[in-house]
Motif scaffolding. Structure first.
Motif, mmCIF file in Angstrom:
data_model
loop_
_atom_site.group_PDB
_atom_site.id
_atom_site.type_symbol
_atom_site.label_atom_id
_atom_site.label_comp_id
_atom_site.label_asym_id
_atom_site.label_seq_id
_atom_site.Cartn_x
_atom_site.Cartn_y
_atom_site.Cartn_z
ATOM 1 N N VAL A 37 0.836 -1.209 0.000
ATOM 2 C CA VAL A 37 0.000 0.000 0.000
ATOM 3 C C VAL A 37 0.865 1.250 0.000
ATOM 4 O O VAL A 37 0.626 2.201 -0.763
ATOM 5 C CB VAL A 37 -0.951 -0.009 1.216
ATOM 6 N N THR A 38 1.892 1.263 0.842
ATOM 7 C CA THR A 38 2.766 2.433 0.912
ATOM 8 C C THR A 38 3.538 2.619 -0.386
ATOM 9 O O THR A 38 3.687 3.743 -0.879
ATOM 10 C CB THR A 38 3.749 2.284 2.084
ATOM 11 N N GLY A 39 4.022 1.518 -0.937
ATOM 12 C CA GLY A 39 4.781 1.615 -2.175
ATOM 13 C C GLY A 39 3.947 2.043 -3.359
ATOM 14 O O GLY A 39 4.443 2.678 -4.291
ATOM 15 N N ALA A 40 2.646 1.704 -3.325
ATOM 16 C CA ALA A 40 1.776 2.048 -4.443
ATOM 17 C C ALA A 40 1.190 3.443 -4.316
ATOM 18 O O ALA A 40 1.056 4.158 -5.323
ATOM 19 C CB ALA A 40 0.651 1.023 -4.559
ATOM 20 N N PHE A 41 0.848 3.856 -3.092
ATOM 21 C CA PHE A 41 0.132 5.125 -2.920
ATOM 22 C C PHE A 41 0.884 6.138 -2.066
ATOM 23 O O PHE A 41 0.361 7.230 -1.813
ATOM 24 C CB PHE A 41 -1.241 4.864 -2.292
ATOM 25 N N GLY A 42 2.085 5.800 -1.613
ATOM 26 C CA GLY A 42 2.886 6.746 -0.850
ATOM 27 C C GLY A 42 3.430 7.851 -1.738
ATOM 28 O O GLY A 42 3.325 7.807 -2.973
ATOM 29 N N PRO A 43 4.059 8.851 -1.143
ATOM 30 C CA PRO A 43 4.573 9.981 -1.943
ATOM 31 C C PRO A 43 5.623 9.578 -2.963
ATOM 32 O O PRO A 43 5.775 10.243 -3.994
ATOM 33 C CB PRO A 43 5.160 10.923 -0.881
ATOM 34 N N ASP A 44 6.362 8.496 -2.703
ATOM 35 C CA ASP A 44 7.400 8.065 -3.640
ATOM 36 C C ASP A 44 6.876 7.122 -4.714
ATOM 37 O O ASP A 44 7.577 6.869 -5.700
ATOM 38 C CB ASP A 44 8.541 7.368 -2.887
ATOM 39 N N GLY A 45 5.658 6.594 -4.529
ATOM 40 C CA GLY A 45 5.189 5.591 -5.474
ATOM 41 C C GLY A 45 3.925 5.931 -6.224
ATOM 42 O O GLY A 45 3.584 5.261 -7.201
ATOM 43 N N ILE A 46 3.225 6.989 -5.822
ATOM 44 C CA ILE A 46 1.941 7.293 -6.432
ATOM 45 C C ILE A 46 2.079 7.631 -7.908
ATOM 46 O O ILE A 46 1.242 7.254 -8.736
ATOM 47 C CB ILE A 46 1.238 8.429 -5.662
ATOM 48 N N THR A 47 3.161 8.355 -8.278
ATOM 49 C CA THR A 47 3.320 8.709 -9.698
ATOM 50 C C THR A 47 3.586 7.472 -10.547
ATOM 51 O O THR A 47 3.070 7.359 -11.671
ATOM 52 C CB THR A 47 4.459 9.720 -9.873
ATOM 53 N N ASP A 48 4.380 6.530 -10.016
ATOM 54 C CA ASP A 48 4.631 5.289 -10.758
ATOM 55 C C ASP A 48 3.348 4.485 -10.909
ATOM 56 O O ASP A 48 3.092 3.897 -11.970
ATOM 57 C CB ASP A 48 5.689 4.450 -10.038
ATOM 58 N N THR A 49 2.546 4.459 -9.860
ATOM 59 C CA THR A 49 1.285 3.729 -9.923
ATOM 60 C C THR A 49 0.349 4.341 -10.954
ATOM 61 O O THR A 49 -0.277 3.633 -11.756
ATOM 62 C CB THR A 49 0.598 3.719 -8.549
ATOM 63 N N LEU A 50 0.257 5.659 -10.966
ATOM 64 C CA LEU A 50 -0.614 6.333 -11.937
ATOM 65 C C LEU A 50 -0.112 6.116 -13.360
ATOM 66 O O LEU A 50 -0.902 5.872 -14.272
ATOM 67 C CB LEU A 50 -0.695 7.826 -11.625
ATOM 68 N N ALA A 51 1.213 6.221 -13.545
ATOM 69 C CA ALA A 51 1.764 6.031 -14.881
ATOM 70 C C ALA A 51 1.491 4.621 -15.391
ATOM 71 O O ALA A 51 1.242 4.425 -16.592
ATOM 72 C CB ALA A 51 3.272 6.303 -14.865
ATOM 73 N N TYR A 52 1.515 3.640 -14.509
ATOM 74 C CA TYR A 52 1.230 2.260 -14.901
ATOM 75 C C TYR A 52 -0.268 2.021 -15.028
ATOM 76 O O TYR A 52 -0.716 1.236 -15.875
ATOM 77 C CB TYR A 52 1.838 1.305 -13.875
ATOM 78 N N ALA A 53 -1.051 2.708 -14.190
ATOM 79 C CA ALA A 53 -2.501 2.484 -14.196
ATOM 80 C C ALA A 53 -3.168 3.039 -15.442
ATOM 81 O O ALA A 53 -4.220 2.525 -15.851
ATOM 82 C CB ALA A 53 -3.125 3.113 -12.952
ATOM 83 N N VAL A 54 -2.591 4.072 -16.065
ATOM 84 C CA VAL A 54 -3.229 4.676 -17.240
ATOM 85 C C VAL A 54 -3.371 3.659 -18.373
ATOM 86 O O VAL A 54 -4.482 3.424 -18.870
ATOM 87 C CB VAL A 54 -2.467 5.935 -17.693
ATOM 88 N N PRO A 55 -2.284 3.011 -18.852
ATOM 89 C CA PRO A 55 -2.477 2.014 -19.911
ATOM 90 C C PRO A 55 -3.245 0.782 -19.448
ATOM 91 O O PRO A 55 -3.999 0.199 -20.232
ATOM 92 C CB PRO A 55 -1.047 1.656 -20.331
ATOM 93 N N VAL A 56 -3.073 0.389 -18.190
ATOM 94 C CA VAL A 56 -3.821 -0.774 -17.698
ATOM 95 C C VAL A 56 -5.315 -0.473 -17.688
ATOM 96 O O VAL A 56 -6.138 -1.289 -18.153
ATOM 97 C CB VAL A 56 -3.332 -1.175 -16.293
ATOM 98 N N ALA A 57 -5.693 0.693 -17.171
ATOM 99 C CA ALA A 57 -7.108 1.058 -17.136
ATOM 100 C C ALA A 57 -7.660 1.238 -18.542
ATOM 101 O O ALA A 57 -8.799 0.836 -18.835
ATOM 102 C CB ALA A 57 -7.296 2.349 -16.329
ATOM 103 N N GLY A 58 -6.852 1.835 -19.433
ATOM 104 C CA GLY A 58 -7.305 1.996 -20.811
ATOM 105 C C GLY A 58 -7.563 0.665 -21.489
ATOM 106 O O GLY A 58 -8.588 0.474 -22.158
ATOM 107 N N MET A 59 -6.646 -0.278 -21.308
ATOM 108 C CA MET A 59 -6.837 -1.598 -21.909
ATOM 109 C C MET A 59 -7.970 -2.353 -21.230
ATOM 110 O O MET A 59 -8.682 -3.132 -21.879
ATOM 111 C CB MET A 59 -5.541 -2.406 -21.830
ATOM 112 N N ALA A 60 -8.163 -2.139 -19.929
ATOM 113 C CA ALA A 60 -9.279 -2.789 -19.238
ATOM 114 C C ALA A 60 -10.611 -2.328 -19.816
ATOM 115 O O ALA A 60 -11.519 -3.141 -20.070
ATOM 116 C CB ALA A 60 -9.214 -2.485 -17.738
ATOM 117 N N VAL A 61 -10.744 -1.023 -20.059
ATOM 118 C CA VAL A 61 -11.978 -0.509 -20.656
ATOM 119 C C VAL A 61 -12.134 -1.037 -22.076
ATOM 120 O O VAL A 61 -13.231 -1.430 -22.495
ATOM 121 C CB VAL A 61 -11.974 1.031 -20.641
ATOM 122 N N ALA A 62 -11.020 -1.054 -22.830
ATOM 123 C CA ALA A 62 -11.087 -1.547 -24.211
ATOM 124 C C ALA A 62 -11.589 -2.984 -24.270
ATOM 125 O O ALA A 62 -12.426 -3.334 -25.120
ATOM 126 C CB ALA A 62 -9.704 -1.452 -24.855
#
Length: 335
Positions: A37-62
């Protein structure tokens, strides 16, 4: 509440089994999950999570779009790659001001993905080739073609790697900060909202849901299955192509052979769509959950010395529990 519980129970069971596996390795499950949880949503990891979530969420919707009607599109990788290479070629070679080139590149990626996915629908409608086969097999020529382009005609002359030249500064998506999150996140959110509205408020969405409930009943109701298949596959491929364009218009602003396939955006997106039963909101939530699980796996590995591959085990177990408790895979297979 029943559909919600049908998905929360497998998630809880997967977490319990993950805790047992962590205990077997000598790690503290609470410490490991807290690190995720900390690594995914903490201050050091939230940007990486968002950057990875954008294509994952896009492909999930597709992939959720045809899945809503009981149709499984396994060709997301080919549509993603073809959309990316088409957007790159447009951004590199089409003249004009920067914003216009970005719009044209996004449109080119969308059209390329839609046309390629529609080809799979034609194979089913005209030649009776099942979508599971046609979509999956069509991915390989698309990926091989893109690999050929970045190794020969579009290769970066100053590099020994199989990669294209870099997009000029004017043909790139604007970034939010320095974390690699581009304005593509707004495009993916807009696509998800459009999917939710169409699914809930339009005749097209109702036709998809009715076909998903029962193809025979849909045929008796007068729904044109071939036409619906063509439309849904084209929309699905178009969204996948748009996601590919968004990725290639962001850092590192080039197409690298294998870079869109290795992170498994398509397969994690398909897992998210399956977990949510292809519902619009649930698909987004599941996509962010899987992205956070993958991103937080690095932090868990550092905190507990447990390999981050455990997160992949949790994803697999979650889908197995989901299939056992809801029968979602059996329903899709019969459709």
């Amino acid at each position: 509440m029943k559909p919600l519980l049908a998905r929360l129970v497998p998630a809880a069971a997967a977490l319990v089994l993950g805790a047992v596996l962590l205990l077997a390795t000598g790690a503290n499950p609470l410490t490991a999950y807290a690190a995720i949880v900390t690594g995914a949503f903490g201050p050091d990891g939230i940007t990486d999570t968002l950057a990875y979530a954008v294509p994952v969420a896009g492909m999930a919707v597709a992939l959720a779009v045809p899945l809503r009607a009981g149709m499984v599109n396994l060709g997301g990788e080919g549509q993603l790659v073809l959309g990316a290479i088409s957007a790159l070629a447009t951004g590199l070679h089409v003249p004009g001001p920067g914003p216009l080139r970005v719009v044209l590149a996004l449109a080119a990626g969308t059209v390329a993905g839609a046309a390629y996915a529609a080809l799979a629908a034609v194979c089913e409608n005209r030649f009776r080739v099942p979508l599971l086969i046609s979509t999956l097999l069509l991915s390989y020529p698309a990926m091989s073609f893109a690999g050929y382009l970045v190794r020969f005609p579009m290769k970066d002359a100053g590099s020994s790697l199989p990669q294209s030249g870099q997009l000029p500064p004017g043909a790139r998506l604007p970034e939010f900060g320095a974390g690699g999150v581009t304005s593509g996140i707004l495009l993916v959110a807009a696509v998800a909202v459009a999917y939710a509205v169409i699914d809930a408020r339009t005749p097209a969405g109702f036709e998809s849901r009715v076909t998903g409930w029962g193809p025979r009943f849909a045929a008796y109701a007068g729904i044109d299955r071939p036409r619906l298949t063509l439309r849904l596959l084209a929309v699905s491929g178009g969204i996948a192509g748009l996601v590919g364009a968004i990725v290639v218009l962001g850092f590192p602003y080039r197409f690298i052979d294998g870079a869109l396939v290795t992170p498994q955006y398509t397969w994690i997106g398909l897992l998210a769509a399956l977990l949510a039963g292809a519902s619009p909101l649930g698909t987004l939530v599941a996509a962010v959950f899987f992205a956070a699980l993958t991103s937080g796996g690095f932090a868990m590995e550092r905190a507990t010395q447990v390999p981050r591959e455990l997160t992949a085990v949790l994803q697999a177990v979650l889908i197995l529990f989901l299939a056992a408790t809801t029968g979602v895979l059996r329903k899709r297979g019969r459709a």
